[in-house]
Design a protein around this motif. Structure first.
Motif, PDB file in Angstrom:
ATOM      1  N   GLN A 195       4.837  -1.776   6.511  1.00  0.00           N
ATOM      2  CA  GLN A 195       4.522  -0.453   5.523  1.00  0.00           C
ATOM      3  C   GLN A 195       4.993   0.585   5.436  1.00  0.00           C
ATOM      4  O   GLN A 195       6.822   0.721   6.136  1.00  0.00           O
ATOM      5  N   GLY A 199       4.982   7.339   3.889  1.00  0.00           N
ATOM      6  CA  GLY A 199       3.275   7.787   3.702  1.00  0.00           C
ATOM      7  C   GLY A 199       3.714   6.991   1.927  1.00  0.00           C
ATOM      8  O   GLY A 199       3.604   6.125   1.467  1.00  0.00           O
ATOM      9  N   GLY A 200       2.280   7.698   1.284  1.00  0.00           N
ATOM     10  CA  GLY A 200       1.067   6.373   0.117  1.00  0.00           C
ATOM     11  C   GLY A 200       0.737   6.337   0.780  1.00  0.00           C
ATOM     12  O   GLY A 200       0.061   5.680   1.452  1.00  0.00           O
ATOM     13  N   HIS A 201       0.580   5.754  -0.326  1.00  0.00           N
ATOM     14  CA  HIS A 201      -0.176   4.039  -0.836  1.00  0.00           C
ATOM     15  C   HIS A 201      -0.581   3.213   0.467  1.00  0.00           C
ATOM     16  O   HIS A 201       0.861   2.266   0.479  1.00  0.00           O
ATOM     17  N   PRO A 202      -1.233   2.619   1.371  1.00  0.00           N
ATOM     18  CA  PRO A 202      -0.562   1.203   2.250  1.00  0.00           C
ATOM     19  C   PRO A 202      -0.343  -0.422   1.255  1.00  0.00           C
ATOM     20  O   PRO A 202      -1.100  -0.397   0.679  1.00  0.00           O
TER      21      PRO A 202
END
Length: 242
Positions: A195, A199-202
């Motif tokens: 990943q 962060g954020g959408h996987p």
């Protein structure tokens, strides 16, 4: 599984590279770039051969597996830019930025016939799953998209694990509800993608089964040809994956 491939030996300076492609294209299989969600949509033949190609990549650490997917039949659903797929053992050190130059040299390939060992693939995939829960586990797939190509870099065991996901999708996809009407069905995802930080959408690549039209002619693997007005015995559903 027997795989018919096309082998290339392009050179860059003093180095020779070994690159293979499927001899016949995966006409009804497509891949959209994971930005951050990618969609791999394929029929039984395409998903089954991808299982074999991942298995071959697992045990061919000095070989680049190139799967051209952009030139197949355009999918009638999905999202994002269509890309090719390249599988590379992480120890080979191939940089995605070097790929366009190599791709331009893929001209005169030679026939190659290989066999994959499904039992060995299953053993190595099981070993990968056994280690996956450890705190120090780092056997993952690294992904990069460059020059309309999705690169997956990994080890023997994570490629073997991915092969089992495609084998499951190919074997069980034809038995999903309403696929004979042309509906696609989600069968899984490419496992263990690294990943991005922050962060954020996987990051994810979904694996979906969809037969190719005309859907009235769709037959499940092993199902005999049915003449109009006659019924055929439905083959037994494959056993569930462990």
């Amino acid at each position: 599984m027997r795989l018919r491939l096309r082998e290339f030996r392009p050179r860059t300076g003093p180095y020779e590279h070994r690159i293979v492609q499927p001899w016949h294209p995966l006409r009804h299989t497509s891949l959209s770039a994971p930005e951050p969600i990618g969609l791999l949509l394929g029929d039984h033949d395409g998903l089954n051969r991808l299982a074999g190609l991942f298995s071959f990549a697992a045990y061919s650490r000095h070989t680049v597996v190139h799967v051209p997917l952009r030139d197949g039949v355009p999918p009638d659903e999905g999202f994002g830019e269509l890309v090719d797929l390249v599988l590379v053992h992480h120890s080979l050190g191939l940089r995605p930025s070097a790929w366009p130059g190599l791709r331009r040299k893929l001209r005169a390939g030679t026939p190659l016939l290989v066999r994959t060992d499904e039992a060995r693939t299953a053993r190595d995939a099981a070993a990968w799953r056994e280690r996956a829960g450890r705190a120090d586990f780092k056997d993952v797939l690294r992904q990069a998209t460059h020059a309309r190509t999705c690169f997956l870099l990994g080890s023997r065991d994570v490629f073997a694990e991915t092969a089992t996901w495609f084998a499951h999708a190919a074997g069980h996809g034809p038995y999903q509800k309403d696929v004979a009407k042309g509906y696609s069905r989600l069968m899984g995802e490419i496992p263990a993608l690294v990943q991005p930080p922050g962060g954020g959408h996987p990051l994810d690549v979904l694996i979906c089964f969809k037969p190719y039209p005309p859907y009235a002619h769709f037959r499940r693997p092993g199902e005999p040809f049915r003449r109009p007005g006659r019924s055929a015995t439905r083959p037994r559903r494959p056993a569930a994956a462990p």
